[in-house]
Design a protein around this motif. Structure first.
Motif, PDB file in Angstrom:
ATOM      1  N   GLN A 255       0.824  -1.208   0.000  1.00 24.06           N
ATOM      2  CA  GLN A 255       0.000   0.000   0.000  1.00 24.06           C
ATOM      3  C   GLN A 255       0.864   1.267   0.000  1.00 24.06           C
ATOM      4  N   TYR A 256       1.931   1.236   0.856  1.00 23.17           N
ATOM      5  CA  TYR A 256       2.810   2.414   0.914  1.00 23.17           C
ATOM      6  C   TYR A 256       3.555   2.599  -0.408  1.00 23.17           C
ATOM      7  N   ASP A 257       3.976   1.497  -1.037  1.00 19.73           N
ATOM      8  CA  ASP A 257       4.657   1.618  -2.322  1.00 19.73           C
ATOM      9  C   ASP A 257       3.716   2.227  -3.380  1.00 19.73           C
ATOM     10  N   THR A 258       2.489   1.739  -3.391  1.00 21.88           N
ATOM     11  CA  THR A 258       1.506   2.281  -4.349  1.00 21.88           C
ATOM     12  C   THR A 258       1.290   3.770  -4.129  1.00 21.88           C
ATOM     13  N   ARG A 259       1.126   4.135  -2.846  1.00 23.95           N
ATOM     14  CA  ARG A 259       0.905   5.558  -2.530  1.00 23.95           C
ATOM     15  C   ARG A 259       2.128   6.393  -2.905  1.00 23.95           C
ATOM     16  N   LEU A 260       3.337   5.789  -2.606  1.00 28.37           N
ATOM     17  CA  LEU A 260       4.556   6.557  -2.910  1.00 28.37           C
ATOM     18  C   LEU A 260       4.728   6.731  -4.416  1.00 28.37           C
ATOM     19  N   GLN A 261       4.409   5.664  -5.168  1.00 24.06           N
ATOM     20  CA  GLN A 261       4.523   5.765  -6.614  1.00 24.06           C
ATOM     21  C   GLN A 261       3.538   6.823  -7.168  1.00 24.06           C
ATOM     22  N   THR A 262       2.341   6.789  -6.595  1.00 28.38           N
ATOM     23  CA  THR A 262       1.324   7.766  -7.040  1.00 28.38           C
ATOM     24  C   THR A 262       1.767   9.194  -6.748  1.00 28.38           C
ATOM     25  N   LEU A 263       2.261   9.418  -5.529  1.00 29.57           N
ATOM     26  CA  LEU A 263       2.699  10.755  -5.134  1.00 29.57           C
ATOM     27  C   LEU A 263       3.878  11.209  -5.991  1.00 29.57           C
ATOM     28  N   ASN A 264       4.817  10.257  -6.243  1.00 30.30           N
ATOM     29  CA  ASN A 264       5.958  10.622  -7.089  1.00 30.30           C
ATOM     30  C   ASN A 264       5.494  10.977  -8.508  1.00 30.30           C
ATOM     31  N   GLY A 265       4.537  10.207  -9.016  1.00 29.84           N
ATOM     32  CA  GLY A 265       4.020  10.498 -10.356  1.00 29.84           C
ATOM     33  C   GLY A 265       3.365  11.862 -10.424  1.00 29.84           C
ATOM     34  N   GLN A 266       2.561  12.147  -9.388  1.00 29.14           N
ATOM     35  CA  GLN A 266       1.914  13.448  -9.366  1.00 29.14           C
ATOM     36  C   GLN A 266       2.944  14.586  -9.293  1.00 29.14           C
ATOM     37  N   LEU A 267       3.980  14.329  -8.439  1.00 24.72           N
ATOM     38  CA  LEU A 267       4.988  15.392  -8.301  1.00 24.72           C
ATOM     39  C   LEU A 267       5.759  15.591  -9.595  1.00 24.72           C
ATOM     40  N   GLN A 268       6.080  14.474 -10.245  1.00 22.14           N
ATOM     41  CA  GLN A 268       6.800  14.603 -11.517  1.00 22.14           C
ATOM     42  C   GLN A 268       5.940  15.265 -12.585  1.00 22.14           C
ATOM     43  N   LEU A 269       4.658  14.931 -12.623  1.00 10.92           N
ATOM     44  CA  LEU A 269       3.776  15.547 -13.610  1.00 10.92           C
ATOM     45  C   LEU A 269       3.661  17.050 -13.387  1.00 10.92           C
ATOM     46  N   LEU A 270       3.550  17.437 -12.097  1.00 14.37           N
ATOM     47  CA  LEU A 270       3.476  18.870 -11.806  1.00 14.37           C
ATOM     48  C   LEU A 270       4.768  19.575 -12.167  1.00 14.37           C
ATOM     49  N   ASP A 271       5.850  18.830 -12.042  1.00 18.68           N
ATOM     50  CA  ASP A 271       7.131  19.462 -12.302  1.00 18.68           C
ATOM     51  C   ASP A 271       7.414  19.563 -13.811  1.00 18.68           C
ATOM     52  N   MET A 272       6.897  18.597 -14.588  1.00 17.12           N
ATOM     53  CA  MET A 272       7.254  18.551 -16.005  1.00 17.12           C
ATOM     54  C   MET A 272       6.242  19.274 -16.902  1.00 17.12           C
ATOM     55  N   PHE A 273       5.012  19.167 -16.537  1.00 15.46           N
ATOM     56  CA  PHE A 273       3.992  19.694 -17.462  1.00 15.46           C
ATOM     57  C   PHE A 273       3.192  20.800 -16.799  1.00 15.46           C
ATOM     58  N   ASP A 274       2.703  21.566 -17.594  1.00 14.95           N
ATOM     59  CA  ASP A 274       1.713  22.513 -17.112  1.00 14.95           C
ATOM     60  C   ASP A 274       0.364  22.057 -17.623  1.00 14.95           C
ATOM     61  N   LYS A 275      -0.586  22.909 -17.449  1.00 14.73           N
ATOM     62  CA  LYS A 275      -1.942  22.501 -17.779  1.00 14.73           C
ATOM     63  C   LYS A 275      -2.121  22.349 -19.289  1.00 14.73           C
ATOM     64  N   GLU A 276      -1.270  22.967 -20.108  1.00 15.43           N
ATOM     65  CA  GLU A 276      -1.509  22.872 -21.524  1.00 15.43           C
ATOM     66  C   GLU A 276      -0.705  21.805 -22.212  1.00 15.43           C
TER      67      GLU A 276
END
Length: 566
Positions: A255-276
């Motif tokens: 469960q923690y790995d899944t949550r950590l992967q999700t959080l990392n993905g979200q953080l990377q997406l916020l860091d790499m892309f913007d809304k457009e």
């Protein structure tokens, strides 16, 4: 009677039956043959009777008094019956050494004349067989404890020495009784003490061997099997609890790995892309889902491996297969993670080359900060869970070792059970023997105390040695009477022999009986007066000399008796 012929050709005829008058005539004719032997018997018997020394008998009586302490309180350790003890003491007292000491005692000095003419052994034998008499009056049967009496008598010409000799015999009986009791008690004490020492040494040896065996086989003893079984059950329960906790941690880790992967993905997406420009989101999302599936497979394989290691040995084939599969899954996960990192780097570089730099968005910055905080919290929780997992794995290994140890102890218990049971039985038997011997030693000490206090069986003088007044032997008048009777009978026998040898006719009855003729008259036998007187003088002289000699012999014997009588 039958007349014996003296001339050849004569015929033997039967004599007539004698009557009282004939016997009177026979006694008158042979009075010398009758009186002479009777007188000789009187003289010889009288001389013999009064020449014999007086013999006095001194007698004493002793009794064995029973123990003053009842056997229900203190049991005796002497197994001899009273009869055996008296016979044993009698044999010891009547031995050659004992009687020799009594005979040669300066106060007694017995059989002085006999010792001068005979060997001492003969004197001792005569004293034992003839003069000493020990008579057991009454003895109790088995199990009866009442006083028992026996008498001691001694005959000797000196009445004072007879009394003193009996007193010496009594003293020897009393000393021999004490000596016998002490000897038997010492024998019993020595025997019990030696047996007790041997039993103590044996018991100490068995206790030492048993202690050493218990130390060497600690935890494997039969009496510890129930405790070992309880400990084994408890350890198995602990192992089940540890395995359950490991399974729970594996699930939480997924469960923690899944949550950590999700959080990392979200953080990377916020860091790499913007809304457009959400171009790489589908690729990252697909790779995250594969990585999560791979992590779940690894956790499941690890859980199965832990359960197999709990049941089987490390060399079990399923365990080896599970370890190989786990290693393969981890390699695939690492390769997928590496591939994902490379694609993310390429996507970021591509986006940077095609996109212009955007103005800073403070809302996204705050969101990224919140995500980073959640990521750090999740990592900290995962670290804590990992530490808990490591502790549980250590506990699992420790519990496994303890289970193996207790299983080995239980397996070894059956192998040493027979030896241990034999050692326990030997130790118990030695302990019981030692306790019994301790009781016997206390009993012997109590009997020794009774002997010291003279509270056991003792020899007491019931009647002291008597001082005889009248001699017990010889029976002089009985001897004189017997000698007179023997002489008289011998005289009658001699008279009968003389009468049988004389075949002449003695009176008119013989003439009528043997001739069958009537007797008209009888003519008396006329002898020479001088010859008759001469015969009478010789007879008177002979009888007077015999009487005088007899009187002198009798007087001498009486004088000897009176002068030698004490």
């Amino acid at each position: 009677m039958t007349a014996t012929p003296t001339v050849p050709g004569y015929v033997a005829i039967s004599r007539r039956t004698l009557d009282v008058e004939d016997y009177v005539d026979l006694a008158r004719r042979h009075v010398g043959w009758i009186v002479g032997p009777m007188l000789a018997g009187v003289v010889v018997a009288t001389v013999a009777a009064f020449a014999l020394p007086n013999v006095y008998i001194s007698q004493a009586e002793m009794q064995i008094t029973p123990a003053q302490i009842s056997e229900s309180i203190v049991k005796t350790t002497i197994n001899q019956q009273l009869t055996e003890r008296i016979m044993q003491m009698e044999n010891a007292i009547l031995s050659r050494t004992s009687l020799s000491n009594i005979i040669q005692d300066p106060r007694l000095d017995l059989y002085k004349s006999d010792r001068a003419s005979k060997p001492l052994e003969d004197v001792i034998e005569a004293m034992r067989l003839r003069d000493i008499k020990i008579q057991i009056d009454s003895l109790p049967g088995d199990g009866v404890r009442r006083a028992s009496a026996f008498s001691i008598s001694f005959r000797y010409p000196d009445r004072l020495k007879a009394q003193q000799t009996v007193q010496a015999l009594i003293t020897k009986f009393q000393d021999e009784n004490l000596t016998t009791q002490r000897t038997q008690q010492n024998v019993v004490n020595t025997f019990v003490h030696d047996e007790l020492s041997e039993a103590k040494a044996k018991l100490d040896q068995l206790n030492e061997e048993l202690t050493k065996f218990r130390v060497e086989n600690s935890g494997k003893l039969p009496e510890q099997s129930s405790l070992n079984m309880a400990q084994l059950t408890s350890l198995q329960q602990q192992l089940t609890t540890v395995n359950d906790a490991l399974n729970r941690l594996a699930q939480e880790k997924v469960q923690y790995d899944t949550r950590l992967q999700t959080l990392n993905g979200q953080l990377q997406l916020l860091d790499m892309f913007d809304k457009e420009s959400p171009v790489a989101a589908p690729i990252v999302k697909q790779q995250n889902e594969q990585l999560l599936a791979m992590n779940r497979a690894i956790e499941s394989t690890e859980s199965n491996l832990a359960q197999l290691e709990q049941v089987y040995q490390p060399t079990y084939p399923n365990i080896r297969d599970a370890k190989a599969r786990l290693a393969d899954l981890k390699n695939q996960r690492d390769a997928l993670q590496k591939k994902q990192d490379q694609e993310q780097v390429k996507a970021v570089e591509a986006l940077k080359s095609t996109s212009a730099k955007k103005a800073t968005n403070y809302g996204e910055a705050q969101r990224m900060t919140a995500l980073q905080g959640e990521i750090d919290g999740t990592k900290a929780a995962m670290t804590a869970k990992e530490m808990e997992r490591q502790n549980l794995l250590k506990s699992q290994v420790n519990v496994d070792k303890q289970i193996d140890s207790y299983q080995a102890k239980l397996a070894a218990t059956s192998g040493i059970e027979a030896t241990y049971a034999e050692m326990i039985a030997n130790q118990r038997a030695a302990s019981e023997k030692y306790q019994v011997l301790q009781t016997k030693q206390q009993l012997t000490e109590q009997n020794g105390e009774l002997l010291q206090r003279k509270a056991g069986e003792n020899l007491d003088v019931l009647d002291p040695p008597s001082l005889p007044v009248q001699p017990a032997a010889p029976k002089r008048w009985m001897i004189v009477g017997a000698g007179t009777g023997i002489g008289f009978i011998l005289g009658l026998a001699l008279a009968g022999v003389q009468e049988a040898k004389d075949t002449s006719l003695k009176n008119l009855k013989d003439v009528r009986a043997y001739t069958n003729l009537p007797v008209l008259s009888s003519i008396p036998l006329l002898e020479n007066t001088m010859l008759v007187r001469r015969k009478r003088r010789i007879a008177y002289l002979a009888w007077s000399a015999a009487v005088i000699v007899g009187i002198m012999a009798v007087s001498a014997s009486l004088y000897y008796h009176l002068t030698t009588t004490v």
